[in-house]
Design a protein around this motif. Structure first.
Motif, PDB file in Angstrom:
ATOM      1  N   GLY A 198       5.315  -7.850   1.821  1.00  0.00           N
ATOM      2  CA  GLY A 198       4.096  -6.882   1.678  1.00  0.00           C
ATOM      3  C   GLY A 198       2.658  -8.022   1.638  1.00  0.00           C
ATOM      4  N   TRP A 199       1.840  -7.561   1.766  1.00  0.00           N
ATOM      5  CA  TRP A 199       0.562  -8.069   1.714  1.00  0.00           C
ATOM      6  C   TRP A 199      -0.088  -8.520  -0.198  1.00  0.00           C
ATOM      7  CZ3 TRP A 199      -2.688  -8.246   5.600  1.00  0.00           C
ATOM      8  CH2 TRP A 199      -2.042  -7.768   7.621  1.00  0.00           C
ATOM      9  N   ALA A 200      -0.866  -9.475   0.659  1.00  0.00           N
ATOM     10  CA  ALA A 200      -1.880 -10.106  -1.224  1.00  0.00           C
ATOM     11  C   ALA A 200      -2.758 -10.358  -0.476  1.00  0.00           C
ATOM     12  CB  ALA A 200      -1.117 -11.501  -1.450  1.00  0.00           C
TER      13      ALA A 200
ATOM     14  N   GLU B  51      -0.722  -3.928 -10.826  1.00  0.00           N
ATOM     15  CA  GLU B  51      -0.391  -2.547 -11.065  1.00  0.00           C
ATOM     16  C   GLU B  51       0.088  -2.176  -9.062  1.00  0.00           C
ATOM     17  OE1 GLU B  51      -4.997  -2.540 -11.090  1.00  0.00           O
ATOM     18  OE2 GLU B  51      -4.729  -3.316  -8.972  1.00  0.00           O
ATOM     19  N   ARG B  52       0.296  -0.729  -9.212  1.00  0.00           N
ATOM     20  CA  ARG B  52       0.329   0.167  -7.822  1.00  0.00           C
ATOM     21  C   ARG B  52      -0.273   1.050  -7.484  1.00  0.00           C
ATOM     22  NH1 ARG B  52       7.051  -0.140  -6.797  1.00  0.00           N
ATOM     23  NH2 ARG B  52       6.399  -1.997  -6.009  1.00  0.00           N
TER      24      ARG B  52
ATOM     25  N   ASP C 107      -1.781  -2.639  -2.023  1.00  0.00           N
ATOM     26  CA  ASP C 107      -0.594  -2.567  -1.101  1.00  0.00           C
ATOM     27  C   ASP C 107       0.527  -1.504  -1.230  1.00  0.00           C
ATOM     28  OD1 ASP C 107       1.378  -4.470   0.112  1.00  0.00           O
ATOM     29  OD2 ASP C 107       2.309  -4.292  -1.591  1.00  0.00           O
ATOM     30  N   ALA C 108       0.768  -1.103  -0.589  1.00  0.00           N
ATOM     31  CA  ALA C 108       1.161  -0.123  -0.816  1.00  0.00           C
ATOM     32  C   ALA C 108       2.780  -0.198   0.196  1.00  0.00           C
ATOM     33  CB  ALA C 108       0.787   1.537   0.497  1.00  0.00           C
TER      34      ALA C 108
ATOM     35  N   THR D  73      -0.946  -2.480   3.331  1.00  0.00           N
ATOM     36  CA  THR D  73      -2.003  -2.167   2.851  1.00  0.00           C
ATOM     37  C   THR D  73      -3.240  -0.968   3.102  1.00  0.00           C
ATOM     38  OG1 THR D  73      -4.101  -3.336   1.147  1.00  0.00           O
ATOM     39  CG2 THR D  73      -3.233  -3.778   3.758  1.00  0.00           C
ATOM     40  N   ARG D  74      -3.281  -0.291   1.986  1.00  0.00           N
ATOM     41  CA  ARG D  74      -4.677   0.782   2.568  1.00  0.00           C
ATOM     42  C   ARG D  74      -5.722   1.266   1.257  1.00  0.00           C
ATOM     43  NH1 ARG D  74       0.225   5.579   1.416  1.00  0.00           N
ATOM     44  NH2 ARG D  74       1.854   4.727   3.350  1.00  0.00           N
TER      45      ARG D  74
END
Length: 1189
Positions: free
Chosen positions: A478-480, A366-367, A471-472, A509-510
């Protein structure tokens, strides 16, 4: 990396081929091929400081509305930026639009550029402010690319909100394989000059792979040279620049939707449907540039096709899906890998999910939310041991613009289409309906029985709090979320990992939308930056404000290099509308580890206010007390240690206007809300306004309904000392807040406040009244009324064109209409001050008055004691032009007293008398023929910015810590003694002028001007003395340098008409200019000869001074012997001097300082006459050496 720069010997400039120009690579000698390409040289940037403006051109269809290169100008304009972004000063250049009054388009076009890479982006600073409240829409500012073949595509659509400040944007250009231009459009029907502007452009990561770089293991060598990594091969993007990485991909099956759907099924259960379209189709039915993604991914043009999902304006939030054909089972040795590109633009973009349908339906990727105006790469791997389908689900929100788009879906050879029928899956349970409204979700206050509304908002103290971070990221990092549940305990933290994105940007990440928040809202977290390298990486916290269209950096750390967790608190503050928090990070090496845990929101509910004293007393020694930073301004007040009013070495709150990092116009400090009050209160505080170009300090009241009223203001140089301020707060009928506002109209000074207290009583009589925002308790009586007004909205006409305080049409004063129909001949009107307590010493009242028209009447000033007869201390009755004149008078009273300004009508027509800037000083008035040693103020001299932009500043060598000064003053010859100076500084104000004016003086056949000057050989500025009369200026002296510390100058001044003496200082890049011990002797020349048979006395009736002189004489007789002994013991070897030395205070006290240093006198534009008058000037280094010609 901005572009590429070849270290090898480049081609000579004359031999540089045209095809190498403007390709983001320095191919030729000195990078000459990359000049005037929309950027310049190796930094691939443009700040518009050079007149060539990097090759940009205005190609607007009409001169009615166009782009222009400009600066802010010497004075703060009513529209446009308060400074450029690059230098942060009034002299810095930027590009901005002109004013417009009819529908027009302004177009700014770059030169032709060529061969941009897939990672190419343009970072710029932009400015959008609707100063005239004419309205903004999506066409106010936007960017497009125009290809050489004529194809155009929209690539940038900023959030069009009105905000007076520079904002940052990244514009993703992507791969363009031919020559192209970048264009900036502004379409408006009405707008003021400068309200749309850009500055400091940088083209980043735009060059194709370096052909000279050797390829590593697993990478692919491009046909043109250079390398790409394994994850860039067959991913649907031309990373090589020649298509090499997208060849030999025959076993992949892909769809760019140019020729159809390629087997993807758009059937859906929802009333909302995905559709195949192009930007050209979308734009044909709408002129709004915010519709659609602007371009497709596969061709990067408006004519390319893609799948698009949005909602009609009348539809609510909804979702829709489309699905793949049925696929064969896969395994880990031969997985199915899917690459796709998504465009999630605008607040309507709710998010994308990828689900697998086999025996069940479940999500695998998902995004969420909007990501910006660009195509973002995604990779998903499927290991499914039964036949399955891939379902892509898009959600849209009930917002005003935006949508979702998908393009270039590339499936690996492991993704094999099956002939089996669709799986018969069990549908999951639908999500629960939200327990409360959207506006109450994540507002830092549980509104549901089990706090479900706060559970996924990013606060780790909630069970699913970590799941609120989405994660954006757009790039390769990226963030996990790491989450391990071990019984009742769990280990969870966010960490930075590799990501499939293309951009060379940080990991992001937001949170979901949060707030509003309260004034003490704080983010608490623990972080770790660990690794073996000396450069680990960077971590930051930012806030995204979609209403203002801004993203502010709140905190950052870099290269920590420790395995330990570090606790950190980040101030969020009060935000009136919803916002998002963003964690940004970037690892500098593969071994680096960046992680964040234990995130909590502390005291963030918007209605939470900590207990504070009712009087809001604060000395800032232990925080801000009942005050907090405004989050909608341009910069914050900062706590400064070592300079305060309370104890001298404590803390105060400051705005360093001279800071080179400061940008924007204002910084505001807000009080906690106050309840309505039926009585007047008083805000008491101490303040500094210091430096040659400081700006303004305002006090305002902000009501709950958004109304804002100015209560108090000061501007200009006030000396390097603390002053007491008192601001009456009128009764308030609704909740309100108090505001301290520093306005950065200048760029070289400091604003400070300390010892702030709100008193539940009216203010006492004020020592200074500028009539800005208040009347200071002055009352009107008599046959007509005094009016509190300014030129813009005043009812009395004609009136002064500007006030005296601010020298603007918006500045306030008190005015009496003395026209015969309002104030008949012999009638009187009085302006009376509040009562003041008797002082043991003689005091001096200074004020400025303006008399206009023929027969304006007479002005008299009286001291009115509580008992006894009033005493006249001043009178005048002549119209002397459209100028503010200085008046003063001595006050000596053993009773409490009031000041009374009395105007008597003289039967004139269209006449007036106005008063401004009433100042009471705790010493007797300075006599015009005595020396002004600056130990008790400026003695009636005043700064003006009508001819210059700087101020002469009053200071001492002892107090000065920022600017260079003379080693000592001239009067006392100590570091404690005071002088006026104009220093150099790092700010870009060299060459600007400061003007110091005397009071108006009568015509003379010979008056001696005597002063001491400091101008070392290192000072590269200028100094001159002028006689100012009417619209002309006569130069009396031009000073090149002074040998020694101080040097005396005597100048004989003659004038057939009324005049003023002016000292002009021109600021240099090095050194300092200073003045001390200034004296003029009306009617007496430098030889001591009386030249005027009947010297005209100043307009004063000084009976109060006569009474005071008796007291002064007694005090002098008593102290004469002590002073003489002190003088003989402390005198330096200077010979017998005729200069008068005062055994005064070692420094300026708050009571003794003359605030007229901040006063400005308006001088008309003048024609300067320079004459050779050396015979009338005598210079002295020792006052015994006299030669007066």
């Amino acid at each position: 990396m901005h572009g590429s720069s070849k270290p090898a010997i480049g081609l000579a400039q004359n031999d540089c081929p045209a095809e190498l120009k403007c390709n983001f690579v320095c191919d030729c000698l000195h990078c000459s091929d990359e000049q005037n390409c929309g950027y310049n040289g190796r930094n691939f940037g443009c700040d518009f400081e050079d007149v060539a403006i990097c090759g940009w051109k205005d190609e607007s269809d009409t001169t009615v509305y166009s782009w222009e290169r400009r600066t802010r100008g010497d004075t703060l304009p009513d529209s446009g930026p308060s400074s450029d972004f690059t230098t942060g000063t009034s002299k810095g250049w930027f590009m901005a639009v002109t004013s417009v009054n009819s529908p027009s388009v302004a177009l700014l076009v770059s030169p032709m550029m060529r061969e941009s890479s897939v990672t190419c982006r343009l970072r710029l600073r932009y400015f959008i402010w609707d100063s005239g409240h004419a309205g903004l829409d999506g066409r106010s500012l936007w960017g497009s690319v125009l290809r050489k073949d004529g194809g155009a595509a929209v690539v940038w659509r900023p959030e069009v909100t009105s905000f007076r400040g520079w904002r940052e944007a990244s514009i993703y250009l992507g791969r363009i394989s031919q020559e192209f231009q970048f264009r900036l459009h502004s379409h408006r029907s009405q707008g003021h000059r400068g309200d749309i502007a850009i500055d400091e452009l940088e083209f980043l990561d735009c060059s194709l792979p370096d052909p000279e770089k050797k390829c590593g293991v697993g990478s692919l060598e491009c046909g043109r040279g250079g390398c790409v990594e394994a994850n860039q091969i067959c991913d649907g993007s031309d990373d090589c620049g020649d298509g090499t990485d997208e060849k030999n991909c025959g076993e992949y099956w892909s769809c760019d939707f140019e020729d159809g759907l390629c087997g993807w099924d758009l059937r859906t259960f929802s009333s909302l449907k995905w559709g195949r379209t192009t930007q050209q189709n979308l734009s044909s039915v709408s002129v709004d540039p915010w519709v659609g993604p602007g371009r497709d991914h596969s061709t990067n043009t408006a004519s390319g096709s893609f799948l698009y999902l949005t909602s009609a304006d009348n539809m609510k939030s909804d979702w829709s899906q489309f699905q793949s054909p049925v696929l064969e089972p896969t395994n880990s040795t031969n997985p199915c890998q899917m690459v796709l590109y998504t465009h999630q633009f605008g607040p309507r973009a709710g998010g994308l999910s990828i689900l697998v349908v086999d025996t069940q339906i479940y999500p695998v990727w998902e995004r969420g939310g909007e990501l910006g105006d660009l195509w973002v790469k995604a990779e998903v791997e499927f290991n499914i041991n039964v036949t399955f389908q891939i379902v892509l689900v898009g959600a849209v929100r009930d917002e005003h613009y935006g949508g979702l788009a998908i393009d270039t879906i590339r499936m690996s050879p492991g993704c094999r289409i099956s002939n089996a029928s669709s799986p018969n899956a069990t549908y999951p349970k639908p999500p629960q309906h939200p327990c409360t409204g959207t506006d109450l979700m994540c507002n830092f206050q549980p509104n549901c029985p089990n706090a479900e509304d706060e559970d996924k908002c990013g606060d780790f103290s909630y069970k699913q709090g970590s799941a609120g971070w989405a994660d954006a990221s757009l790039g390769t990092q990226g963030w996990a979320l790491h989450l391990v549940q071990n019984g009742s305990s769990k280990e969870e933290y966010l960490y930075v990992t590799e990501a499939p994105g293309q951009q060379l940007s940080e990991a992001r990440t937001r949170t979901p939308p949060l707030g509003p928040s309260g004034p003490v809202c704080t983010l608490r977290l623990s972080y770790s930056l660990a690794g073996n390298s000396s450069r680990i990486g960077e971590l930051s916290v930012s806030v995204i404000d979609k209403v203002l269209g801004t993203q502010s950096h709140l905190w950052a750390v870099s290269s920590a290099g420790s395995e330990e967790w570090v606790k950190q608190e980040v101030y969020i503050g009060a935000r009136d509308h919803r916002f998002q928090l963003e964690l940004g990070a970037k690892k500098f090496s593969h071994s680096a580890k960046i992680a964040v845990k234990d995130i909590q929101y502390i005291n963030c509910y918007s209605e939470y206010f900590p207990a504070t004293p009712e009087d809001l007393w604060c000395n800032f020694e232990e925080g801000l007390c009942g005050w907090y930073q405004d989050q909608t301004d341009n910069y914050d007040w900062t706590v400064l240690q070592g300079m305060d009013h309370t104890i001298g070495i404590g803390t105060s709150l400051v705005v360093d206007v001279w800071s080179t990092a400061l940008r924007g116009l204002s910084g505001r400090l807000l009080s906690f809300p106050h309840l309505p009050t039926p009585v007047e209160h008083c805000l008491s505080f101490w303040y500094k306004l210091y430096g040659p170009q400081t700006g303004t300090l305002n006090v305002k009241v902000l009501s709950d309904d958004g109304a804002e009223v100015l209560l108090w203001t000061r501007s200009g140089a006030h000396g390097n000392t603390w002053h007491e301020g008192q601001c009456p707060i009128p009764p308030q009928h609704i909740n309100f807040q108090l505001v301290f506002e520093a306005v950065r109209a200048g760029f070289d000074g400091q604003v400070a406040i300390d010892d702030v207290v709100v008193l539940a009583r009216p203010c006492g009589a004020q020592s200074l009244c500028s009539f800005e925002g208040q009347t200071c308790g002055y009352t009107s009586s008599g046959d007509s009324r005094w009016v509190h007004q300014n030129q813009v909205s005043g009812g009395v006409k004609p009136a002064p064109t500007t006030d005296h305080t601010l020298e603007t049409e918006a500045g306030y004063y008190m005015i009496a209409d003395t026209s015969v129909e309002v104030l008949p001949l012999g009638s009187m009107t009085n302006l009376t001050s509040p009562s003041r307590s008797a002082a043991p010493q003689t005091e001096c009242v200074h004020f400025w008055y303006h008399m206009g028209g023929d027969k304006p009447g007479s002005l008299s000033v009286y001291v009115k004691p509580q008992k006894g007869e009033r005493m006249k201390v001043f009178s005048d009755s002549l119209n002397q032009g459209d100028v503010w004149r200085h008046g003063k008078g001595n006050i000596s009273s053993t009773e409490d007293w009031q000041l009374e300004f009395v105007v008597e009508g003289a039967g004139g027509t269209k006449t007036h008398i106005a008063i401004d800037d009433i100042i009471l000083l705790s010493h007797s008035c300075h006599r015009p023929d005595t020396e002004c040693d600056l130990e008790q103020g400026l003695c009636g001299w005043s700064n003006t910015q009508a001819s210059g932009t700087l101020d002469w500043e009053l200071s001492s060598a002892e107090k000065e810590t920022h600017y260079p000064t003379p080693p000592h003053d001239h009067t006392l010859e100590t570091e404690k003694g005071h002088f006026l100076f104009l220093p150099n500084s790092p700010r870009d104000t060299a060459g600007e002028e400061a003007w110091l004016l005397s009071p108006h003086l009568p015509p003379t056949l010979g008056t001696c001007l005597r002063f001491w000057a400091h101008k070392p050989t290192s000072h590269d500025g200028g100094f001159a003395v002028f006689r100012v009369s009417g619209n002309t200026q006569e130069q009396l002296l031009k000073l090149d340098q002074v040998n020694g510390v101080w040097k005396r100058y005597d100048i004989n001044v003659t004038s057939k008409e009324e005049y003023q003496i002016a000292f002009q200082g021109i600021k240099g890049k090095i050194g300092v200019l200073a003045l001390d011990d200034i004296q003029y002797t009306p009617g007496v020349d430098c030889a001591g000869k009386n030249t005027d048979s009947k010297p005209a006395p100043p307009p004063s009736d000084d009976k109060g001074g006569i009474a005071a002189s008796v007291i002064v004489l007694l005090l002098l007789l008593i102290t004469l012997a002590a002073v003489l002994v002190f003088y003989l013991r402390t005198r330096h070897r200077r010979g017998s001097q005729d200069s008068i030395k005062r055994a005064g205070s070692g420094g300026i006290t708050n009571e003794a300082y003359d605030p007229s240093a901040a006063d400005h006198v308006t001088v008309p534009q003048m024609n300067r006459q320079q004459e050779d008058i050396l015979d009338n000037i005598t210079c002295h280094t020792d006052s015994e050496e006299r030669e007066i010609l």
